[in-house]
Design an enzyme around this catalytic site. Structure first.
Site, PDB file in Angstrom:
ATOM      1  N   LYS A  59     -11.316  -3.225  19.142  1.00 37.86           N
ATOM      2  CA  LYS A  59      -9.953  -3.274  19.479  1.00 37.86           C
ATOM      3  C   LYS A  59      -9.568  -3.040  20.829  1.00 37.86           C
ATOM      4  CE  LYS A  59      -9.010  -2.179  14.384  1.00 37.86           C
ATOM      5  NZ  LYS A  59      -8.180  -2.517  13.662  1.00 37.86           N
ATOM      6  N   PHE A  81      -5.098   4.600  14.508  1.00 38.09           N
ATOM      7  CA  PHE A  81      -5.282   5.361  13.634  1.00 38.09           C
ATOM      8  C   PHE A  81      -6.308   4.881  12.779  1.00 38.09           C
ATOM      9  CE2 PHE A  81      -2.118   8.920  13.594  1.00 38.09           C
ATOM     10  CZ  PHE A  81      -1.593   8.776  14.735  1.00 38.09           C
ATOM     11  N   LYS A  99       9.797 -17.611  -8.898  1.00 31.27           N
ATOM     12  CA  LYS A  99       9.255 -16.333  -9.566  1.00 31.27           C
ATOM     13  C   LYS A  99       7.949 -17.054 -10.589  1.00 31.27           C
ATOM     14  CE  LYS A  99      10.219 -12.760 -12.863  1.00 31.27           C
ATOM     15  NZ  LYS A  99      10.805 -12.380 -13.997  1.00 31.27           N
ATOM     16  N   ASP A 144      -4.499  -5.913   5.540  1.00 33.96           N
ATOM     17  CA  ASP A 144      -5.662  -6.823   5.812  1.00 33.96           C
ATOM     18  C   ASP A 144      -5.460  -8.205   5.381  1.00 33.96           C
ATOM     19  OD1 ASP A 144      -6.459  -4.868   7.714  1.00 33.96           O
ATOM     20  OD2 ASP A 144      -7.820  -3.896   6.200  1.00 33.96           O
ATOM     21  N   ASN A 178       0.810  -1.154  -0.056  1.00 33.88           N
ATOM     22  CA  ASN A 178       0.019   0.087  -0.181  1.00 33.88           C
ATOM     23  C   ASN A 178       0.945   1.246   0.072  1.00 33.88           C
ATOM     24  OD1 ASN A 178       0.759   0.500   2.836  1.00 33.88           O
ATOM     25  ND2 ASN A 178      -0.599  -0.826   3.372  1.00 33.88           N
ATOM     26  N   LYS A 189     -14.169   0.987  15.996  1.00 34.72           N
ATOM     27  CA  LYS A 189     -12.766   0.481  16.185  1.00 34.72           C
ATOM     28  C   LYS A 189     -12.220   0.514  17.534  1.00 34.72           C
ATOM     29  CE  LYS A 189     -11.743   1.212  11.236  1.00 34.72           C
ATOM     30  NZ  LYS A 189     -10.928   1.790  10.334  1.00 34.72           N
TER      31      LYS A 189
HETATM   32  N1  CTP Z   1      -4.569  -2.275  12.543  1.00 42.37           N
HETATM   33  C1  CTP Z   1      -3.982  -3.708  13.111  1.00 42.37           C
HETATM   34  N2  CTP Z   1      -3.971  -4.590  12.361  1.00 42.37           N
HETATM   35  C2  CTP Z   1      -4.796  -4.900  11.242  1.00 42.37           C
HETATM   36  C3  CTP Z   1      -5.502  -3.724  10.697  1.00 42.37           C
HETATM   37  C4  CTP Z   1      -5.258  -2.406  11.466  1.00 42.37           C
HETATM   38  O1  CTP Z   1      -3.164  -3.314  13.736  1.00 42.37           O
HETATM   39  N3  CTP Z   1      -4.776  -5.825  10.700  1.00 42.37           N
HETATM   40  C5  CTP Z   1      -4.721  -1.055  13.095  1.00 42.37           C
HETATM   41  C6  CTP Z   1      -3.762   0.019  12.274  1.00 42.37           C
HETATM   42  O2  CTP Z   1      -2.721   0.153  12.535  1.00 42.37           O
HETATM   43  C7  CTP Z   1      -4.635   1.148  13.089  1.00 42.37           C
HETATM   44  C8  CTP Z   1      -6.157   0.532  13.449  1.00 42.37           C
HETATM   45  O3  CTP Z   1      -5.971  -0.708  13.654  1.00 42.37           O
HETATM   46  O4  CTP Z   1      -4.074   1.611  14.122  1.00 42.37           O
HETATM   47  C9  CTP Z   1      -7.150   1.018  12.432  1.00 42.37           C
HETATM   48  O5  CTP Z   1      -6.557   0.557  11.005  1.00 42.37           O
HETATM   49  P1  CTP Z   1      -7.746   0.608   9.955  1.00 42.37           P
HETATM   50  O6  CTP Z   1      -7.107  -0.170   8.567  1.00 42.37           O
HETATM   51  O7  CTP Z   1      -8.354   1.805   9.769  1.00 42.37           O
HETATM   52  O8  CTP Z   1      -8.919  -0.574  10.303  1.00 42.37           O
HETATM   53  P2  CTP Z   1      -9.084  -1.807  10.028  1.00 42.37           P
HETATM   54  O9  CTP Z   1      -9.411  -2.561  11.367  1.00 42.37           O
HETATM   55  O10 CTP Z   1      -8.330  -2.579   9.035  1.00 42.37           O
HETATM   56  O11 CTP Z   1     -10.645  -1.923   9.387  1.00 42.37           O
HETATM   57  P3  CTP Z   1     -10.928  -1.509   7.949  1.00 42.37           P
HETATM   58  O12 CTP Z   1      -9.809  -1.274   7.039  1.00 42.37           O
HETATM   59  O13 CTP Z   1     -12.158  -2.366   7.603  1.00 42.37           O
HETATM   60  O14 CTP Z   1     -11.606  -0.172   7.961  1.00 42.37           O
END
Ligand code: CTP
Length: 400
Positions: free
Chosen positions: A343, A325, A290, A280, A211, A339
């Site tokens: 979490k 975040f 490869k 994710d 990303n 969230k």
């Molecule tokens: N985060 C994490 N582990 C993951 C996904 C996210 O620790 N697998 C943490 C990120 O570092 C951030 C927070 O969770 O502090 C929210 O991340 P975000 O990507 O906004 O949320 P997601 O839980 O992945 O939900 P979505 O992408 O569906 O909005």
């Protein structure tokens, strides 16, 4: 406890019409017990006289690099070494360009190079000059080097145009200066752990899913924690910028590696902050050789990665603070609240992505704090460094 009394600021004044407001900045700083050394460029002196600053500050204004009697060629190094903060207000497009390039052709620009103090610019210029790619690039360069910015505000400018470019109000500039001057030991003895950057999830030995995380926000958070005296560990995925000096960096590539490291270190941390844009999903079975183009479409099966912060939240010890975040394109508060509980976090920084002045790669951010008590605070557009500062003000308040 913080104290700014007896601290020393160099106040650089450059040739913007807002130079007259620098007298009020000087006056407010003096009232806060700060020693102010005024420095006026030649252009500034066409707009405002040194006598005003000398009257307000009680200190001789520096006006000329080679003015005999002031011995300024030696003094500029001494003042630069002594200063606790170097404030340039107003800061023209010209001084930003010179500072970005490292030019040193007068006392102010020379001292900007010589100082090791934090530097705060309060830009003031015509809207088109402020928006010009050259000025924006200079601001980005200076931000990347750790310089701070306050403003500019938007409104009707002296040139009768309407838009961004008006110098921030003196009171606002002074507040920012005070924050940068504050004794920074409120996280002394604390261990701050953060995840930062993005992830690379391998497809085969030469390809990955990734990303656009630049790592800028994570490193701004690390820098602020260091400034406040914390021991800082950063589990960093791939990033575009270098981490700040002084933190322990654990480099990782994948979300699983990031998770393993976080779960290992989190039990010893007082504060855990998830700044990383965690992948994710990962490829379920990465290829060991490869992949060759063989004339067929390629289908990859993705499987979920662990939620790192949720896993840390699940094993959270008493008194430990966890912060997330949430990068969102819409419904910031609702998503952040979801969230927060999912979490087990104390605080979520919801930040707007998908707009040019906030999010991945940008130097500024639009954010909202949503905390476990239900409080919601919307912050103005600000630099990632300023957001990190406000974040730790919140965190230290919770820790206290
Ligand atoms: N985060 C994490 N582990 C993951 C996904 C996210 O620790 N697998 C943490 C990120 O570092 C951030 C927070 O969770 O502090 C929210 O991340 P975000 O990507 O906004 O949320 P997601 O839980 O992945 O939900 P979505 O992408 O569906 O909005």
């Amino acid at each position: 406890m913080t104290t700014t009394s007896g601290k020393e600021i160099i106040l650089g004044v450059t040739g913007s019409i807002a130079a007259y407001k620098a007298c009020e900045v000087a006056s407010l700083l003096v009232k806060r017990g700060v020693r102010v050394t005024p420095v006026l460029t030649c252009s500034a002196q066409k707009l405002v006289g040194p006598a005003s600053f000398e009257g307000i500050t009680g200190n001789q204004a520096v006006t000329d690099m080679f003015d005999s009697g002031q011995n300024q060629e030696i003094e500029h190094i001494a003042a630069a070494t002594r200063a606790d903060l170097f404030l340039v207000a107003p800061a023209t497009a010209n001084v930003l360009a010179k500072a970005a390039q490292g030019l040193a052709d007068d006392w102010l620009s020379t001292t900007l190079l010589a100082t090791r103090a934090p530097i705060l610019f309060a830009p003031a210029m015509n809207t088109n000059m402020y928006g010009h790619p050259a000025t924006q690039a200079n601001i980005a360069t200076l931000s990347d080097r750790g310089c701070h910015f306050v403003g500019p505000d938007s409104g009707t400018l002296a040139c009768k145009t309407v838009g961004a470019g008006r110098m921030s109000e003196p009171a606002c500039i002074v507040e920012r200066s005070m924050r940068l001057l504050e004794n920074s030991d409120d996280l002394k003895g604390r261990h701050v752990l953060l995840t930062s950057g993005g992830n690379h999830e391998p497809i085969d030995p030469v390809r990955y899913i990734g990303n656009s995380s630049s790592g800028k926000m994570g490193f701004a958070v690390a820098e602020e924690a260091l400034r406040r005296g914390a021991k800082v560990t950063v589990i960093s995925g791939p990033a575009e910028v270098a981490p700040p000096v002084g933190c322990k960096v654990i480099p990782v590539q994948t979300a699983q590696e990031m998770c393993d490291a976080a779960l290992l270190i989190a039990p010893g941390a007082d504060v855990v902050i998830g700044v990383a844009a965690v992948a994710d999903y990962r490829v379920e079975h990465p290829m060991t050789e490869k992949h060759k183009r063989n004339g067929n479409d390629l289908t990859l099966t993705l499987t979920q990665n662990p939620d790192i912060l949720a896993a840390v939240g699940a094993q959270k010890k008493n008194g430990q603070i966890t912060v997330g975040f949430a990068a969102e394109t819409g419904d910031l508060v609702e998503n952040a609240q979801a969230k927060l509980s999912k979490k087990n976090l104390n605080l979520v920084v919801a930040n707007q992505v998908g707009v040019s002045d906030s999010g991945f790669g940008s130097d500024t951010v639009r954010a909202i704090f949503v905390d476990a008590s239900g409080a919601v605070e919307e912050l103005s557009l600000q630099s990632k460094g300023d957001l990190a500062h406000s974040l730790f003000d919140r965190i230290t308040a919770i820790l206290a």
